[in-house]
Design an enzyme around this catalytic site. Structure first.
Site, short mmCIF file in Angstrom:
data_model
loop_
_atom_site.label_atom_id
_atom_site.label_comp_id
_atom_site.label_asym_id
_atom_site.label_seq_id
_atom_site.Cartn_x
_atom_site.Cartn_y
_atom_site.Cartn_z
N GLU A 23 23.78 8.17 -28.53
CA GLU A 23 22.47 8.30 -28.59
C GLU A 23 21.72 7.25 -27.84
O GLU A 23 21.22 6.37 -28.18
CB GLU A 23 22.04 8.31 -29.94
CG GLU A 23 22.31 9.38 -30.80
CD GLU A 23 21.61 9.50 -32.08
OE1 GLU A 23 20.91 8.50 -32.39
OE2 GLU A 23 21.90 10.41 -32.77
N GLU A 69 26.80 15.48 -34.45
CA GLU A 69 25.96 15.09 -35.62
C GLU A 69 24.91 16.16 -36.14
O GLU A 69 24.33 16.57 -35.29
CB GLU A 69 25.34 13.61 -35.61
CG GLU A 69 26.26 12.39 -35.87
CD GLU A 69 25.43 11.19 -35.60
OE1 GLU A 69 24.13 11.12 -36.14
OE2 GLU A 69 25.82 10.36 -34.97
C1 GCO Z 1 21.70 8.61 -35.36
C2 GCO Z 1 23.12 7.91 -35.48
C3 GCO Z 1 23.41 7.78 -37.03
C4 GCO Z 1 22.36 8.09 -38.15
C5 GCO Z 1 22.11 9.41 -38.14
C6 GCO Z 1 20.98 9.65 -39.59
O1 GCO Z 1 21.56 9.69 -35.04
O2 GCO Z 1 20.86 7.71 -35.65
O3 GCO Z 1 24.10 8.53 -34.97
O4 GCO Z 1 23.79 6.61 -37.05
O5 GCO Z 1 22.91 7.44 -39.16
O6 GCO Z 1 21.63 9.86 -37.24
O7 GCO Z 1 19.88 9.06 -39.13
#
Ligand code: GCO
Length: 476
Positions: free
Chosen positions: A199, A384
């Site tokens: 990200e 994710e």
């Molecule tokens: C993000 C990260 C994760 C977070 C998840 C929930 O996307 O921020 O990769 O570390 O914990 O997304 O917010």
């Protein structure tokens, strides 16, 4: 809830005994909302994800200090001043955690290396404990027939490098290349895939302009520099890994579908700029070697000198793109916002505990554009997706009946299945997250896990969402 899991000496012939209440009752199984999983292609990979700082416990195993350790000490930076010192003590409980991954039937585990755990100062001071920890973790995955999907950087920048300017300093990109090389030398042959950065928008904009994450800056110049340097770091690391002939390289981008708050020209234009900063900046550079125009106009005065020279390098080939998807955003023009002149406003769809709207259709919008405009020929991994919900412990604290989370997964998996049927090249799906963990600025107050963690005892309790995955996955 106890799950019994028996391995032979080499962890082969794994036998899974389901907890009594979930044993093969056909009606019950037919009602599993995640049954859709059974209709995915046979080679589709289901996994679950975590990240180093969120679970490991940064006070264990000789880990160096990261800028998250420092940020968490600032007043009001995180919920109740919470930090990742202990987190899920994964350093001690990693075997249990890998058993949970395997026992659910997941075939892959997405984890990240902690830079300060490997190099205390981010440069040359090796922490041998850290290297042997990841040896054991990766070997533990392989022994359980879990594919290691690794990430080089999931936000725990060594404090020593943060002191020198962190991602606003171009030198960090060089040190990142050195760190990547050390990972290749030690672990490269055992990694199924490597993502350079998790990200980049969060690393740069969220952390340097919106100030929500470490280092907590609210400074356009710093944000702009980091928006470029994080891509230079990605490019450097990819170049190093290619020189080691490492296969299966990618980057993980977070995406939200952007919608204007109204049809007025102001809101529509504001939405376009927001979409560029959030969604397109990284894709345009990685896949086309350019930056989007509106944003570049806004950023231009702060772009590093001769930034154009880096673009052909940033445009180097990758093998897959990772997409993290949670929600949509509604964008409204706001003349009082000093630079971008837009703000995000609340929408009216049902929301998760993060206040994020539940909008599975956004996956289709995001992924269709991803394929049509950018990553035409490469695989997509959903690295994710998941939901924070306020979990209620019932039945003597043993059962966590997280139906809302199961529903969230169901809706998003249904959307994905349709996309796969329509030939969008999605190859895997990772539930975020295996464990409840340190949710950054929200501390331990927001829970995304398939498995609940009691932070006093470190006892892990699988939730019903975990069992829903398990029941569907064991048929694959
Ligand atoms: C993000 C990260 C994760 C977070 C998840 C929930 O996307 O921020 O990769 O570390 O914990 O997304 O917010």
């Amino acid at each position: 809830m106890q799950i019994s899991l028996i391995y032979d000496q080499k962890y082969k012939n794994r036998q899974i005994r389901l907890p009594l209440k979930h044993q093969n009752n056909e009606d019950d199984l037919n009602m599993n909302p995640l049954k859709i999983i059974e209709s995915f292609p046979h080679d589709f990979i289901f996994g679950t994800a975590t990240s180093s700082y969120q679970i490991e416990g940064s006070s264990f195993g000789g880990c160096g200090r990261s800028h998250w350790d420092s940020f968490a000490q600032k007043p009001n930076a995180t919920y109740k001043g919470q930090n990742g010192n202990i987190a899920c003590n994964h350093i001690q409980y990693w075997e249990k955690d890998l058993d949970l991954v395997a026992d659910a039937g997941f075939k892959a585990y997405r984890f990240s290396f902690s830079w300060p755990r490997l190099f205390i100062d981010g440069k040359t001071t090796r922490n041998n404990n850290g290297f042997s920890f990841y040896d054991r973790l990766i070997d533990g995955m392989l022994a359980r027939e879990i594919l290691p999907f690794s990430t080089l950087y999931h936000w725990d920048l060594p404090q020593n490098l943060a002191d020198k300017g962190g991602w606003t300093n171009r030198d960090t990109c060089k040190w990142f290349a050195d760190y990547t090389e050390a990972i290749m030398q030690r672990f490269g042959d055992r990694l199924h895939s490597v993502a350079t950065i998790n990200e980049p928008w969060c690393v740069s904009w969220l952390s340097h302009y919106l100030g929500h994450h470490a280092p907590g800056l609210r400074n356009l110049e710093a944000a702009v520099r980091s928006m470029h340097y994080i891509l230079v770091a990605h490019s450097n690391a990819t170049e190093v890994m290619r020189s080691y002939n490492q296969k299966n390289l990618g980057i993980v981008l977070n995406k939200e579908h952007m919608m204007p708050a109204s049809n007025t020209d102001e809101d529509v234009e504001a939405c376009k700029l927001s979409d560029e900063i959030y969604n397109l900046w990284f894709d345009e550079a990685i896949f086309k070697g350019q930056y989007p125009k509106k944003t570049l106009k806004l950023f231009h005065q702060y772009m590093p000198e001769n930034f154009e020279i880096d673009l052909p390098q940033i445009n180097r080939k990758i093998d897959w793109i990772g997409i993290n998807y949670y929600t949509r955003s509604i964008i409204k023009a706001d003349q009082y916002e000093p630079n971008t002149k837009f703000i995000t406003v609340a929408g009216d769809l049902p929301k998760t505990d993060m206040g994020w709207e539940i909008f599975p259709a956004g996956l289709t919008k995001i992924l269709t554009r991803q394929v049509e405009s950018y990553s035409k020929t490469i695989s997509i991994h959903i690295t994710e997706n998941g939901m924070a919900s306020h979990d209620v412990l019932v039945n003597g604290s043993k059962v966590i009946n997280d139906q809302d989370r199961i529903k969230y997964y169901q809706l998003h998996l249904e959307e994905l299945k349709t996309l796969i049927d329509n030939k969008i090249p999605i190859k895997s799906y990772f539930a975020w997250s295996l464990l409840d963990n340190f949710e950054w600025a929200f501390g331990y107050n927001k829970t995304f896990g398939l498995v609940s963690v009691n932070y006093d005892t470190q006892i892990r309790t699988p939730k019903n969402s975990y069992y829903a995955f398990q029941r569907a996955l064991k048929f694959l």
